[in-house]
Write an enzyme that holds these catalytic residues in place. Structure first.
Site, PDB file in Angstrom:
ATOM      1  N   ASP A 108     -22.945  74.519 -18.851  1.00 23.08           N
ATOM      2  CA  ASP A 108     -23.935  73.438 -18.861  1.00 23.08           C
ATOM      3  C   ASP A 108     -24.726  73.442 -20.171  1.00 23.08           C
ATOM      4  O   ASP A 108     -25.353  74.449 -20.501  1.00 23.08           O
ATOM      5  CB  ASP A 108     -24.907  73.598 -17.689  1.00 23.08           C
ATOM      6  CG  ASP A 108     -25.357  72.255 -17.159  1.00 23.08           C
ATOM      7  OD1 ASP A 108     -25.551  71.333 -17.975  1.00 23.08           O
ATOM      8  OD2 ASP A 108     -25.521  72.130 -15.929  1.00 23.08           O
ATOM      9  N   HIS A 110     -27.000  71.084 -20.896  1.00 20.11           N
ATOM     10  CA  HIS A 110     -28.230  70.297 -20.732  1.00 20.11           C
ATOM     11  C   HIS A 110     -29.414  71.234 -20.554  1.00 20.11           C
ATOM     12  O   HIS A 110     -29.552  71.846 -19.511  1.00 20.11           O
ATOM     13  CB  HIS A 110     -28.105  69.360 -19.539  1.00 20.11           C
ATOM     14  CG  HIS A 110     -26.951  68.425 -19.661  1.00 20.11           C
ATOM     15  ND1 HIS A 110     -25.682  68.783 -19.295  1.00 20.11           N
ATOM     16  CD2 HIS A 110     -26.868  67.164 -20.129  1.00 20.11           C
ATOM     17  CE1 HIS A 110     -24.863  67.771 -19.533  1.00 20.11           C
ATOM     18  NE2 HIS A 110     -25.546  66.768 -20.038  1.00 20.11           N
ATOM     19  N   SER A 161     -21.227  73.196 -12.867  1.00 19.23           N
ATOM     20  CA  SER A 161     -21.815  74.481 -13.291  1.00 19.23           C
ATOM     21  C   SER A 161     -22.218  75.320 -12.083  1.00 19.23           C
ATOM     22  O   SER A 161     -22.475  76.516 -12.221  1.00 19.23           O
ATOM     23  CB  SER A 161     -23.068  74.257 -14.133  1.00 19.23           C
ATOM     24  OG  SER A 161     -22.840  73.304 -15.113  1.00 19.23           O
TER      25      SER A 161
END
Lengths: 226, 455
Positions: A108, A110, A161
């Site tokens: 991930d 983000h 994730s």
């Protein structure tokens, strides 16, 4: 802030203001001046921590934004460069609500939400070790062991994730660390129900809830410890 | 326009900066300066700004931000910059209309304008939601069978044969293939084999996206996929690979911009300026054909909160006035399907989007967290959008404010997350259950009281 210290020395108020404004130079200057006259712990508790708490509240109401919180955290750290050695010399532990190892889980990229949570935890007096994004599972465990963290906080925006968070739970179990470290989860892909299902100790729907839960977890673990 | 090779060359040769420096000095400081220079202010009393000067200033500030800041490429650690001529060329060459979908199911997707009275394109589905395989298919059926829906953007497959999909794993490719098979199959069952898909959401990296390109059972040239601009004003190799490969193969690139209100762009005004810049840059870097406006509230996430709708209205007006970009405005609700509140959120959010230059895209109920969504509330979104074309901005603002007060802040903070499709529909007949249909009918009555008569 206690009135006594404020009244006695306006530099405490100046330090508070410089942290709120995110002014590194001023925060360093006032911390340097104050640390020769006052106990380091008092400076943290009466001038610095309330400033970060105020910054957190302003962000919560969207009166300031993430970069300003970041600047305040930097100013706090700059002041700590002068306060920290004094604490060490006096063999006083840095006051903290708890140690948190935080990161966005493997797979991930983000990290904006995680960055907000990390800063809000700092603002509320936690010692935060931010591992960044796309963090391999073993690194959370390694860092938590290294710094003796109270909480491992993991974020995931992507559903793809989530299996890696389950791997983390498994790894903590295998190493016999589940009882030693509290696990908090959050992020766009995580629901309260999922957090409960994997056995997480806490869940934050947003940064404000994450801070609240982290404080509660630490209080509970202290009661348990006693 | 610059070729993809030109873009990569610029990334290779771009100024190297740390990400932290880019976030603060290049993005935030520039946004702050521009807000000051143009004296831009957020007015919490309105959802739709009415001042043309303000809209023009937001666009100009966004253009300047694109020029001053450029876009950061994570792996290179460098910034790609563009000249004013290059950005304006991007605007000039942007398609104002494209045919999407195939055969009888093809539709013209066009650049809407403020107070545009033409029927909007309705993009339906629980966009962004991670779903188990079986649920994904059944929910897709519920959207496909709604004639008002022109195109589908419906979540990703997160579990295949009981196995959870992991980023960068082989299963990511399989999940994206399965997602497209589900959508194509559901489209055929609904008798709409050529319907436009905005899809391949199961794969976040380029792996899934590339695996899903296939004319028979996958992404076609008349379909689109999402190419996000990363927060904020960043891209990476995965996004570039997606954009390049699909474009070269003749597909349609949809640029998703989803900044956080309170993040590196700052508050609503900074986010609006950041949106304009990000769209202009994505036109060049991704060769984007259409665009999604998706502001994320730092606390409540949903686009239906006042700050989110204000950003949607501002960006929609600014970009639609100064470019021919085809815009979608997201409809993401805190409440779920099965609640009454979801209709209030849809009403306000859809009116704002439709009247300010965007086509509506949604409904991503519960912000895509729970699979509590169905075709029925998206039908309602489409119906509201069609009747909202009769409104001017002033009326739209008044009605949207009334509906917003019904759910915000209390039901944003304490949402009713609703129910999954098995509770909402009789899935054997694919019909909404009576109690759910009654809530929909009540919602129709409620909007009719404000002159929005859905027939």
């Amino acid at each position: 802030m206690t009135q006594a210290l404020l009244k006695e020395n306006p530099e405490c108020r100046n330090l508070y203001d410089s942290i709120v404004k995110g002014n590194i130079e001023e925060a360093s200057l006032y911390a340097k001046n104050l640390v020769n006259e006052y106990p380091p712990l008092d400076i943290i508790q009466e001038c610095m921590s309330p400033a970060m708490k105020y910054v957190g509240d302003l962000f919560e109401r969207l009166e300031i934004f993430l970069p300003e919180v970041l600047a305040s955290a930097d100013a706090f750290e700059a002041a700590m460069k002068y306060i920290g050695p004094k604490l060490e010399a006096q063999k006083i532990a840095t006051p903290t609500k708890g140690k948190v190892v935080i990161g966005t889980i493997q797979g991930d990229i983000h990290d904006l939400g995680k960055n907000i949570v990390a800063l809000m935890l700092k603002a509320h007096g936690f010692e935060v070790y931010d591992l960044g994004r796309d963090v391999p599972v073993y690194k959370f465990v390694e860092k938590a062991e290294e710094v003796n963290a109270d909480i491992i906080a993991v974020s995931a925006l992507l559903s793809t994730s989530l299996p890696f968070i389950k791997d983390l739970v498994r790894l903590l179990d295998e190493k016999g660390l589940r009882s030693k470290r509290l696990l908090m989860v959050g992020g766009g892909a995580v629901t309260r129900e999922w957090a409960t299902a994997i056995g997480a100790d806490g869940y934050g729907e947003n940064a404000a809830e994450a801070v609240k839960v982290a404080i509660e977890l630490m209080q509970r673990s202290k009661v348990k410890g006693e | 326009m610059l070729s993809f090779v030109d873009i990569i060359k610029r990334a290779e040769e771009g100024v190297k900066v740390s990400e932290r420096e880019f976030d603060i000095k290049w993005v935030y400081n520039n946004v702050k300066e521009l807000i000051k220079e143009y004296d831009l202010k957020y007015n919490p009393e309105e959802l739709i700004p009415l001042s043309e000067d303000f809209i023009d200033d937001v666009f100009e500030a966004g253009l300047n931000l694109a020029l001053k800041t450029g876009i950061y490429v994570v792996e290179y650690g460098s910034v790609i910059k563009f000249s004013e001529e290059e950005i304006k060329e991007g605007i000039k060459t942007a398609p104002a209309r494209i045919m999407v979908g195939e055969g009888a199911d093809s539709r013209e997707l066009y650049a809407r304008k403020t107070e545009d009275q033409r029927p909007p394109f309705i993009m339906g589905g629980q966009a962004g939601a991670p779903l188990p395989d079986d649920l994904h298919f059944i929910m897709a059926l519920s959207y496909m069978q709604e004639p008002i829906i022109d195109g589908i953007n419906h979540g990703g497959v997160a579990v295949v044969n009981g196995l959870e999909v992991r980023t960068r794993s082989p299963l990511e490719a399989l999940a994206a293939i399965k997602e497209l098979i589900n959508l194509r199959e559901a489209a055929r069952i609904a008798g709409r084999p050529g319907i436009h898909l905005l899809a391949a959401e199961s794969g976040v990296t380029a792996i899934g996206d590339l695996a899903a390109i296939n004319h028979e059972y996958g992404l076609r040239k008349t379909d689109a996929h999402l190419v996000p601009v990363l927060n904020e004003m960043k891209t990476d190799w995965d996004r570039l690979i997606k954009a390049i490969v699909f474009k070269v193969r003749g597909g349609i690139n949809c640029a998703l911009v989803d900044p956080v209100i309170g993040g590196y762009f700052g508050g609503p005004v900074g986010v609006a300026v950041g949106f304009v810049a990000s769209f202009l840059l994505s036109r060049i870097v991704y060769h984007a054909d259409y665009y999604i406006i998706h502001p994320i509230h730092h606390k409540w996430v949903s686009t239906s909160v006042p700050e989110g709708m204000w950003v949607l209205a501002t960006v929609g007006q600014a970009v639609s006035k100064h470019t021919n970009f085809i815009l979608f405005g997201d409809v993401w609700t805190s409440n779920g399907a099965g609640s009454q509140e979801i209709f209030w959120e849809i009403t306000a959010n859809t009116i704002v989007n439709t009247v300010t230059g965007s086509h509506p895209l949604g409904v991503s109920a519960t912000n895509g967290k729970y699979p509590h969504a169905s075709g029925l509330e998206t039908r309602f979104m489409g119906e509201v959008a069609h009747v909202a074309t009769r409104l001017n901005r002033k009326n739209a603002n008044e009605i949207a404010l009334i509906f917003t007060k019904k759910y915000h802040p209390y039901k944003t903070q304490n949402p009713d997350i609703g129910k999954p499709i098995y509770d909402l529909y009789d899935v054997k007949t694919m019909t909404p259950r009576d109690w759910w249909l009654e809530k929909y009918k009540l919602a129709i009555k409620e909007v009719a009281e404000y002159g929005l008569k859905i027939v």
